[in-house]
Motif scaffolding. Structure first.
Motif, PDB file in Angstrom:
ATOM      1  N   UNK A 231      -3.239  10.955  16.370  1.00 43.56           N
ATOM      2  CA  UNK A 231      -3.527  11.547  14.843  1.00 43.56           C
ATOM      3  C   UNK A 231      -2.662  12.808  14.717  1.00 43.56           C
ATOM      4  N   UNK A 232      -2.031  12.987  13.642  1.00 40.98           N
ATOM      5  CA  UNK A 232      -1.419  14.412  13.390  1.00 40.98           C
ATOM      6  C   UNK A 232      -1.080  14.839  12.029  1.00 40.98           C
ATOM      7  N   UNK A 233      -0.312  15.489  11.871  1.00 36.96           N
ATOM      8  CA  UNK A 233       0.064  16.053  10.617  1.00 36.96           C
ATOM      9  C   UNK A 233       1.076  15.224   9.843  1.00 36.96           C
TER      10      UNK A 233
ATOM     11  N   UNK B 293       0.856  -1.209  -0.084  1.00 35.35           N
ATOM     12  CA  UNK B 293      -0.114   0.037   0.048  1.00 35.35           C
ATOM     13  C   UNK B 293       0.748   1.214   0.025  1.00 35.35           C
ATOM     14  N   UNK B 294       0.977   1.837  -1.033  1.00 37.56           N
ATOM     15  CA  UNK B 294       2.112   2.646  -1.293  1.00 37.56           C
ATOM     16  C   UNK B 294       1.479   4.234  -1.193  1.00 37.56           C
ATOM     17  N   UNK B 295       2.129   4.794  -0.119  1.00 35.92           N
ATOM     18  CA  UNK B 295       1.695   6.329   0.024  1.00 35.92           C
ATOM     19  C   UNK B 295       2.800   7.511  -0.845  1.00 35.92           C
ATOM     20  N   UNK B 296       2.012   8.263  -1.634  1.00 37.43           N
ATOM     21  CA  UNK B 296       2.896   9.397  -2.249  1.00 37.43           C
ATOM     22  C   UNK B 296       1.803  10.420  -2.572  1.00 37.43           C
ATOM     23  N   UNK B 297       2.650  11.229  -3.486  1.00 36.77           N
ATOM     24  CA  UNK B 297       1.831  12.393  -3.985  1.00 36.77           C
ATOM     25  C   UNK B 297       2.582  13.027  -5.227  1.00 36.77           C
ATOM     26  N   UNK B 298       1.773  13.728  -6.080  1.00 33.41           N
ATOM     27  CA  UNK B 298       2.446  14.433  -7.320  1.00 33.41           C
ATOM     28  C   UNK B 298       3.726  15.006  -6.826  1.00 33.41           C
ATOM     29  N   UNK B 299       3.555  15.454  -5.853  1.00 25.22           N
ATOM     30  CA  UNK B 299       4.826  16.448  -5.197  1.00 25.22           C
ATOM     31  C   UNK B 299       6.081  15.683  -4.821  1.00 25.22           C
TER      32      UNK B 299
ATOM     33  N   UNK C 239       2.505  17.673   4.163  1.00 22.08           N
ATOM     34  CA  UNK C 239       1.847  16.869   3.240  1.00 22.08           C
ATOM     35  C   UNK C 239       0.294  17.308   2.878  1.00 22.08           C
ATOM     36  N   UNK C 240      -0.173  18.011   4.032  1.00 28.23           N
ATOM     37  CA  UNK C 240      -1.572  18.128   3.903  1.00 28.23           C
ATOM     38  C   UNK C 240      -2.393  16.912   4.186  1.00 28.23           C
ATOM     39  N   UNK C 241      -1.636  15.900   4.463  1.00 25.66           N
ATOM     40  CA  UNK C 241      -2.518  14.632   4.929  1.00 25.66           C
ATOM     41  C   UNK C 241      -2.529  14.222   6.594  1.00 25.66           C
ATOM     42  N   UNK C 242      -3.356  13.619   7.031  1.00 27.96           N
ATOM     43  CA  UNK C 242      -3.387  13.528   8.456  1.00 27.96           C
ATOM     44  C   UNK C 242      -3.049  11.817   8.465  1.00 27.96           C
ATOM     45  N   UNK C 243      -2.557  11.538   9.739  1.00 28.28           N
ATOM     46  CA  UNK C 243      -1.961  10.065   9.829  1.00 28.28           C
ATOM     47  C   UNK C 243      -1.570   9.819  11.129  1.00 28.28           C
ATOM     48  N   UNK C 244      -1.448   8.515  11.427  1.00 32.33           N
ATOM     49  CA  UNK C 244      -0.847   8.134  12.793  1.00 32.33           C
ATOM     50  C   UNK C 244      -0.044   6.851  12.770  1.00 32.33           C
TER      51      UNK C 244
ATOM     52  N   UNK D 121      -2.563   6.311   6.871  1.00 35.08           N
ATOM     53  CA  UNK D 121      -2.955   7.477   6.423  1.00 35.08           C
ATOM     54  C   UNK D 121      -4.362   8.069   6.666  1.00 35.08           C
ATOM     55  N   UNK D 122      -5.132   8.732   7.116  1.00 30.61           N
ATOM     56  CA  UNK D 122      -6.377   9.304   7.501  1.00 30.61           C
ATOM     57  C   UNK D 122      -6.827   9.950   6.070  1.00 30.61           C
ATOM     58  N   UNK D 123      -6.203  10.704   5.575  1.00 25.08           N
ATOM     59  CA  UNK D 123      -6.748  11.401   4.399  1.00 25.08           C
ATOM     60  C   UNK D 123      -6.310  12.860   4.357  1.00 25.08           C
ATOM     61  N   UNK D 124      -6.917  13.654   3.205  1.00 30.12           N
ATOM     62  CA  UNK D 124      -6.526  14.874   3.300  1.00 30.12           C
ATOM     63  C   UNK D 124      -7.176  15.982   4.420  1.00 30.12           C
ATOM     64  N   UNK D 125      -6.190  16.797   4.527  1.00 29.20           N
ATOM     65  CA  UNK D 125      -6.935  17.644   5.720  1.00 29.20           C
ATOM     66  C   UNK D 125      -7.279  19.096   5.103  1.00 29.20           C
ATOM     67  N   UNK D 126      -6.872  19.362   3.837  1.00 31.19           N
ATOM     68  CA  UNK D 126      -7.415  20.517   3.225  1.00 31.19           C
ATOM     69  C   UNK D 126      -8.604  20.468   2.200  1.00 31.19           C
ATOM     70  N   UNK D 127      -8.677  21.197   1.305  1.00 34.29           N
ATOM     71  CA  UNK D 127      -9.748  21.072   0.471  1.00 34.29           C
ATOM     72  C   UNK D 127      -9.496  20.387  -0.758  1.00 34.29           C
TER      73      UNK D 127
END
Ligand code: PRX
Length: 644
Positions: free
Chosen positions: A459-461, A409-415, A497-502, A511-517
């Protein structure tokens, strides 16, 4: 048929089997500790496995919020993907392409054939006046010309900007203008679910009024397209007379390789810049260790090339490793929901990388489509793009992997350019819903509001600490302010990253998911502001707010709350949906539109999307007395309950 067993179960978690440990490119757990202590040496060692015309003089340098890797190193991406493999793997398939049935035959390009096509097309680009540093737009379906075009740009040092073929002409135009592209490569059209999609007329509309001087058109369907004299050229005609060899441009490691647009918090997508040497090193290393590619593997990443997953794992990563990659032109459920599984059986795919939204869709389509095919060639499964729930994880594991294959289960972003969090097949563990540990040499962690490391299960950033991974973005094209504000302003000297996680007790990250819009709609990244901007283009719309609503298959879908200038009339829903399709593309179409008199706002007039999100989920909205218009909440609640 039952294939080899690559995974075993112990303590409620999954671990690599002895066979997997033996086969894996990496199975020594001490890699984590060693690379954590000295990430720079780890990345230097991995970069050393690539071909450099000249070695770097300094591995890493920081001048926050900017950083550089392999300073002074000279490299070429296409040389590393192609030339480097010719002696050993010249006759090995580099790309196996499957068309959407029944439109065409399987195409196989060996490394030598791909090399030749890329060289020729690099010469074509040069003949059209493209020089090092120029931007080239690529608006193509999933046909081998897409990888050829990307590699040809890389060969001459041009910067490609690939635009997803299902995006609208408006979306394409924004990207062409913002990146100031000189050439656009497109096709006459393509097949999607049996229908012909006309790409050329969308491209024509987009190109109007831009700096694009030449348009190259691949004949995929052979339709009669409008060609503008002097500007438009057919790919095959240009290739006919092109020379077979083009000297690879010697690039600085930090020279840009591509720009890829992605959604942020504002209405317009931003151009994420990736450079050459660091990105190549990360794409190469993550493919080698996470997908564990070997010479006998067939690697299928189902992502469209228009997304970063397609760039890194349906093009650069596998080719840097000399692997065979498979791509498929069509949709997952056409002509029937067995098409993907038939391709796995036909080509004996060993590594299969896809998105949770596809897994959830197949879970609902019925197992008869899967049971018909032999999937025993599979060895490793991968997931990306959004959190994968436990049910979908287990279904993927049992039904597709036959209970034999680990899931990464791979986490990453365009960035981030490449994967930053995942378990490794030779080390494990593979825990449903946990992405795993940070990749070796990457300092991902979780902070609370005060910038302190969180305790297990808190949970945090999700953030990244220095030294930053080599494949990370180097900026936002033409907008340094945006770069600073979006990624570097929350915590000083730390990438947010704008993601929440623990983390769990062992440091595995969930990964919990995005914390922004930002929404993830069927794995596609969209900002609420982008959809709002499109909707407010309708002349009858005074104001609107868009928020994501959970969806069983797509993960999230956009829902719009619209305030009209005048009275409601029949047909408005469809008109609004059409505008969104035209401005962005079909993925962004709202699943529901609520016409309301007001939306909850703060005293200063800011829309409280958080409250709308809660209302859609049927959750308690908390204290609303400080709102400017608390009465709007009850009215919206009633509207929502009526449609349910
Ligand atoms: O929220 C995270 C989610 O996707 C976002 C990045 O989206 P994009 O730039 O489109 O790249 C997607 C493919 C690399 C992240 O901020 N995301 C990505 N992978 C995962 C994920 N969420 C949970 N689990 C993942 N494995």
């Amino acid at each position: 048929m039952v294939g080899e067993v690559w995974v075993k179960r112990e303590d409620g978690k999954f671990w690599p089997s002895e066979e997997m440990k033996k086969k894996a490119n990496i199975s020594d757990e001490s890699i984590y500790e060693k690379s954590y202590e000295d990430p720079i040496s780890f990345w230097e060692k991995m970069a050393g496995e690539l071909h450099w015309f000249e070695k770097w003089s300094k591995p890493y340098e920081e001048n926050m919020p900017y950083f550089k890797w392999f300073i002074g190193g000279k490299i070429n991406m296409s040389y590393n993907c192609l030339d480097r493999h010719l002696d050993e793997r010249g006759d090995k398939p580099a790309i196996i392409w499957e068309p959407e049935p029944p439109h065409g035959e399987t195409r196989v390009l060996t490394y030598r054939e791909l090399y030749k096509e890329v060289n020729k097309f690099a010469n074509v680009l040069k003949s059209l006046g493209v020089k090092k540093g120029d931007r080239v737009g690529i608006y193509l379906p999933m046909i081998p010309e897409v990888q050829i075009a990307m590699l040809a740009c890389a060969r001459i040092g041009a910067v490609h900007t690939v635009v997803f073929s299902a995006f609208s002409s408006e979306s394409l135009k924004h990207r062409l203008v913002d990146s100031n592209a000189k050439v656009l490569i497109t096709a006459d059209g393509y097949y999607r679910r049996g229908k012909v999609e006309d790409l050329k007329s969308k491209a024509d509309k987009a190109v109007e009024g831009t700096e694009v001087e030449h348009v190259v058109v691949v004949r995929r369907i052979g339709s009669d397209v409008n060609m503008v004299e002097g500007r438009d050229h057919f790919w095959d005609e240009l290739m006919e007379n092109a020379e077979d060899f083009c000297e690879p441009e010697v690039m600085e490691s930090e020279d840009p390789l591509f720009i890829l647009y992605t959604s942020g918090t504002t209405g317009k997508p931003k151009g994420i810049i990736h450079e050459t040497g660091g990105y190549a090193t990360q794409a190469y290393t993550t493919t080698k260790f996470i997908f564990d590619v070997h010479d006998d593997d067939i690697f299928w990443c189902t992502a469209d090339i228009g997304w970063v997953t397609g760039h890194t794992y349906a093009c650069y990563g596998p080719l840097l490793n000399g692997a065979t990659l498979l791509t498929y032109e069509g949709a997952p459920d056409y002509p029937d929901p067995g098409v993907w599984w038939s391709i796995i059986e036909k080509h004996k795919v060993t590594i299969f990388y896809t998105a949770p939204t596809a897994i959830r869709m197949f879970e609902r389509l019925g197992e008869e489509w899967i049971d018909k095919y032999d999937l025993s060639s599979l060895r490793i499964l991968g997931s990306v793009g959004e959190p994968i729930g436990e049910e979908a994880w287990m279904w993927f594991f049992e039904k597709i992997g036959g209970g034999r294959c680990p899931i990464v289960d791979t986490w990453w972003q365009t960035e981030t350019g490449g994967i930053l969090i995942s378990s490794l097949p030779g080390i494990g563990p593979f825990i449903p819903t946990f992405a795993g540990r940070p990749f070796p040499g990457v300092r991902m962690t979780i902070l609370n509001e005060n910038g302190e490391e969180t305790k297990p299960n808190e949970e945090g950033y999700l953030v990244q600490k220095s030294p930053f991974a080599p494949g990370m973005l180097r900026g936002v094209f033409g907008n340094p302010e945006k770069y600073k504000e979006e990624y570097w302003s929350k915590f000083e000297g730390i990438y947010y990253t704008s993601d929440g996680a623990y983390k769990d007790e062992d440091g595995n990250i969930r990964i919990i998911g995005r914390l922004d819009d930002v929404m993830k709609v069927a794995g596609h990244r969209l900002s609420t502001a982008e959809v709002e901007d499109a909707i407010t283009k309708h002349p009858d719309v005074a104001e609107c707010a868009v928020v994501p609503r959970p969806d069983k298959i797509k993960g999230e879908v956009p829902v719009a709350f619209v305030i009209l200038k005048g009275d409601y009339r029949e047909g408005l829903e469809n008109e609004i949906k059409d505008i969104v399709r035209k401005e962005i593309g079909p993925t962004a179409t709202p699943a529901e539109i609520y016409f309301v008199d007001d939306v909850p706002k703060t005293r200063s007039g800011k829309i409280m999307r958080r409250i709308l999100k809660k209302l859609l989920r049927g959750e308690d909205v908390g204290d609303i007395t400080t709102l400017k218009n608390p009465e709007s909440v009850a009215a919206i609640k009633e509207k929502i309950s009526k449609t349910e």
